[in-house]
Design an enzyme around this catalytic site. Structure first.
Site: not given
Lengths: 432, 146
Positions: B62, B99
């Site tokens: 990701s 993230k």
């Protein structure tokens, strides 16, 4: 006047586990001893369920399953690393620091205007940088700081920070009267029982006791506790009498030391002294801590505090085993180019000899080693401390020898003692 | 996802590696001229606050856009206050995730750096939990053999 603060980790082992398991925030955790025998740590939630400390696991297994308690086997390498991190951060908040056990540390504070704010920021710093919640107790003596820490834990209103200064004398007395005398630092179960027969049941009773009477019936250690409860500081940092929970052997060098060999010699010496104390009280230790530090008062020098905890596979009271662990620790924390003022050894996770279950896969300790230690202790008792020591232990290379009449007697550090004879001139000869 | 936490060596030995400071190793002068000009200690480079620094191995893709691939080791500093644009190790529903933090106006979100994933939006009353700020990434192309 300097103040003492005792900073300790809340449910330390459980908090260490939780720091890496965000899914367990707010949930019950227990940590089991080696071989999963009994409970050695409980999170606050587990305590609230009524799980007691040091109970055999089988007694609470069903309860843990019913309430979804997460159960961990102890991971001493993790706790040692987290301890080192926590101590390093706490140390940066004090003028001086004494690492008292794997999760407790005394620091001295001086000239801080807003103690509550300072202590609150200290806690927040440790929580953010290391992830361990702590409790801070502040007082004019170590004994009062330790008791303040107890108050900070017991009373949720304190929010983890408490200083005796914040109370009026009247309220201070009221609070002291609510604390059992056995909760005072240095008052063990037996002393508490005896004090009870004298009508001394609370911390306040002990504070008000006649010091001369206490000295007569007990000893100077308990007398000192009374003085400390009255705000008269008798115990400096690192000046604590050994108790069953931990044993410290450390000393400052007369002159600053830079080379690793001299440090190693001092560490071996301290390790042997600590191991001897351990054997005197028929205990064994599971964790061996080694510490070195620079002189904090030489502000222009590079400052460094090194601290590491080395877990032992089998709990031990063997000087050689403990010295080896302490030396391995020293080599991990040693830094070149630094002038050291102090070196020491701390033994923690202390329990009675022979009770621990052994690791199935590690070789068992040689039973003959215990006999070697017994011989060494007898010789040292007769001829003076440090008279007989393991090879490599301080005495020859620049480190002060404690024995009045130095005798060149060593036993081979890794060999097994087969025979031992006293020669005519008083020299002890050991053959391996 | 986090697959392992590592305990950095408590007091690692200083391992000083000489650095080439000439950026263009072509032509004249020789890059070796500056060879001993400065030395680099990887621990000092990667770790600013030793007691607060943890290393973690990550899996998943990701964050490939940020240069973080599966199997990389991230250097995480717990002591830093997360700011807009930082890559963070955050806690979402009790799990760790890496993230990029978006914190502008009223919007707080954790943004992946891969179009195949959706941003995680934090709504009113939801508390953002950041475990630490990612300050570095160790990428190995070949295992150093010993």
């Amino acid at each position: 006047m300097p103040l003492f603060a005792l900073v300790d980790g809340n449910s330390f082992y459980a908090s260490c586990e939780r720091a890496f398991r965000p899914d367990l925030i707010g949930r019950s955790i227990v940590v089991l001893s080696n071989n999963d025998g009994c409970v050695v740590a409980r999170s606050a939630e587990a305590k609230a369920l009524g799980i007691k400390g040091f109970v055999p696991f089988f007694e609470i297994r069903e309860m843990c399953e019913r309430h979804g308690v997460t159960v961990f086997s102890s991971n001493y390498a993790l706790y040692g690393d987290m301890s080192r991190r926590m101590m390093q951060v706490i140390g940066s908040w004090g003028i001086e620091q004494e690492v008292y056990s794997v999760d407790e540390s005394f620091i001295t504070l001086d000239g801080i205007a807003d103690l509550k704010d300072y202590a609150t920021r200290l806690r927040a710093d440790v929580l953010q940088r290391v992830g361990i919640p702590t409790c801070v107790g502040i007082g004019p003596t170590k004994t009062l700081a330790k008791l303040a820490n107890h108050v900070g834990k017991k009373f949720p209103k304190a929010a983890g920070v408490f200083s005796w200064d914040w109370l009026t004398p009247e309220w201070r007395d009221k609070l002291m009267a609510r604390i059992e005398v056995g909760d005072v630092w240095g008052v063990g179960r037996r002393i508490a029982e005896k004090l009870g027969t004298m009508g001394i049941h609370t911390a306040l009773d002990l504070q008000r006791a006649d010091p001369r009477d206490i000295k007569r019936r007990f000893n100077v250690v308990v007398e000192r506790t009374v003085a400390e409860l009255n705000g008269i500081s008798c115990l400096a940092l690192e000046d604590v009498a050994p108790n069953r929970q931990q044993i410290i052997a450390s000393r400052s060098f007369a002159e600053l030391v830079g080379d690793v060999d001299t440090l190693a010699s001092a560490i071996s010496h301290h390790a042997c002294r600590a191991a001897e104390k351990l054997r005197q009280q028929q205990s064994e230790a599971r964790m061996v801590g080694a510490s070195v530090r620079t002189n904090p008062f030489r502000e222009r020098d590079a400052q460094y505090t090194g601290w590491i905890v080395v877990p032992l596979i089998h709990p031990s009271a063997d000087s050689t085993v403990i010295a080896h662990a302490a030396l391995a620790g020293l080599h991990a924390i040693y830094r070149e180019g630094i002038s050291y003022k102090k070196a020491g050894v701390v033994l923690t996770e202390i329990g009675p000899q022979g009770l621990e279950q052994r690791d199935l896969f590690a070789p068992l300790p040689d039973p003959r080693r215990a006999k070697v230690m017994a011989v060494m202790d007898r010789v040292n008792a007769e001829y003076g401390t440090g008279c007989l020591a393991g090879a490599g232990v301080g005495g020859l290379d620049g480190f002060q020898l404690l024995c009045g009449q130095p005798l060149p007697c060593f036993f081979c550090a890794h060999g097994v003692l087969i025979s031992c004879s006293f020669s005519a001139n008083g020299l002890l000869m050991l053959c391996s | 996802m986090i697959t392992a936490f590592f305990c950095p060596d408590a007091s690692p030995p200083r391992l000083a590696i000489p650095v080439f400071t000439s950026l263009v190793p072509a032509g004249f002068p020789s890059p070796a001229d500056d060879y001993l000009e400065s030395v680099l200690d990887l621990n000092a480079l990667l770790i600013a606050d030793p007691p607060a620094t943890f290393m973690v191995r990550v899996t998943g893709d990701s964050m490939v856009g940020a240069g973080i691939g599966s199997g990389d080791i991230l250097v995480v500093d717990r002591g830093l206050t997360p700011a807009h644009g930082d890559i963070v190790l955050a806690i979402v529903d009790g799990d760790f995730t890496v993230k990029r933090l978006h914190k502008r106006g009223t919007r707080i979100a954790l943004i992946p750096e891969n179009k195949a994933y959706n941003a995680i939006e934090l709504h009113d009353g939801q508390e953002l939990q950041v475990w630490g700020v990612v300050t570095g990434c160790v990428k190995q192309f070949k295992q150093a053999s010993r």
